[in-house]
Design an enzyme around this catalytic site. Structure first.
Site, PDB file in Angstrom:
ATOM      1  CG  ASN A   1      -1.558   1.339   1.479  1.00 42.08           C
ATOM      2  OD1 ASN A   1      -2.428   1.784   0.734  1.00 42.08           O
ATOM      3  ND2 ASN A   1      -1.117   2.029   2.531  1.00 42.08           N
TER       4      ASN A   1
ATOM      5  CB  SER B   1      -3.507  -0.149  -8.643  1.00 42.32           C
ATOM      6  OG  SER B   1      -3.148   0.482  -9.849  1.00 42.32           O
TER       7      SER B   1
ATOM      8  CE1 TYR C   1      -0.106   7.516  -6.572  1.00 37.42           C
ATOM      9  CE2 TYR C   1      -1.902   7.917  -8.117  1.00 37.42           C
ATOM     10  CZ  TYR C   1      -1.442   7.379  -6.928  1.00 37.42           C
ATOM     11  OH  TYR C   1      -2.314   6.706  -6.096  1.00 37.42           O
TER      12      TYR C   1
ATOM     13  CE  LYS D   1      -0.193   3.848  -6.786  1.00 37.93           C
ATOM     14  NZ  LYS D   1       0.057   2.940  -5.656  1.00 37.93           N
TER      15      LYS D   1
ATOM     16  CB  VAL E   1      -9.420   6.832  -0.141  1.00 35.39           C
ATOM     17  CG1 VAL E   1      -9.733   6.367   1.284  1.00 35.39           C
ATOM     18  CG2 VAL E   1      -9.619   5.677  -1.125  1.00 35.39           C
TER      19      VAL E   1
ATOM     20  CB  THR F   1      -5.958   9.320   2.461  1.00 38.29           C
ATOM     21  OG1 THR F   1      -5.716   9.711   1.098  1.00 38.29           O
ATOM     22  CG2 THR F   1      -6.727   8.009   2.485  1.00 38.29           C
TER      23      THR F   1
END
Length: 261
Positions: A93, A144, A158, A162, A189, A191
């Site tokens: 992760n 991913s 990025y 991925k 998400v 985060t």
């Protein structure tokens, strides 16, 4: 060395966000043992306190360190084996978004640093864990992103990392048929990474930036506990017929792995 019947997972980037949610779901809801790896000692200690509060402190081991250092990877694998005698799943992760910049502007060294974290450290982790996962017919879950298949302005490094991670997932499914390897898109998400995007992404992302601001303002960000539970469940009981696939956390094929409300 004590061999346990409970599944044993290694979770990277476990101090916050998705990784922390995976670790907590695995321990609290799925009766797993977790070796949690992250760079922040303070945040890993907070995770440990959270686990201690539910009376399952014996189910968690922590390793502090940067996974781009191969010695940290080796230490994590050895700690899990010494503590529980087996490894049933690996959740890769840990990852970063920076540099957020146009291809024209981003220094190649920035790309290299990102790839060291988002891809090459995972390859090292997989290589170190494979011999143990073969013994348990284990699982590898690679976290991913939708950016693997859709280009976002300013996210070249990025997205490329991925996409490469997805290909690594497919390759492992072919090369290691007894191990189930799945790439998961966790969605947008709630985060710290999303906070970074909202605060610093406008200059490089242009019009793409508004999508993420709007999702936040409308309360439509994914709860890390929701996608985290799916990832944790897959790392323990993901079906062999999913191996090599890139799936969204809320895909219909993963309904059985969702958190029960």
């Amino acid at each position: 060395m004590q061999v346990m019947s409970q599944p044993v997972l290694i979770v990277t980037g476990a101090s916050r966000g998705i990784g922390k949610a995976v670790a907590l779901s695995a321990i609290k809801s799925l009766n797993a043992n977790v070796l949690a790896v992250a760079r922040s000692k303070d945040l890993l200690e907070v995770l440990k306190q959270d686990v201690d509060k539910c009376g399952k402190g014996h189910c968690l081991e922590i390793v502090v360190g940067d996974l781009t250092d191969e010695r940290v990877v080796t230490r994590a694998i050895d700690r899990a084996i010494d503590r529980w005698g087996r490894i049933d799943g690996v959740v890769a992760n840990a990852g970063v978004l920076e540099p957020m910049a146009l291809v024209e502007d981003a220094p190649v060294q920035g790309w290299k640093k990102l790839f060291d974290i988002n891809l090459f450290s995972i390859i090292t982790l997989v290589q170190e864990a494979l011999s143990h996962l073969k013994k348990t017919n284990g699982r590898i879950i690679n976290v991913s992103s939708g950016a693997a298949t859709k280009a976002y302005r300013g996210w070249g490094a990025y997205g490329a990392s991925k996409a490469a991670l997805n290909h690594l997932t497919e390759t492992l499914a072919v090369e290691e048929p007894n191990i189930t390897t799945i790439a998961i898109r966790p969605g947008v998400v709630d985060t710290d990474m999303q906070g970074l995007i909202r605060q610093e992404g406008k200059a490089s992302m242009g019009d793409f930036h508004s999508k993420f601001v709007d999702l936040h303002e409308q309360g439509k960000l994914v709860d890390p506990q929701d996608c985290g539970h799916v990832i944790a469940s897959l790392s323990i009981s993901g079906s062999k017929d999913l191996s090599g696939k890139f799936l969204s956390w809320d895909d219909d094929s993963l309904i059985e792995h969702r958190r029960k409300n």
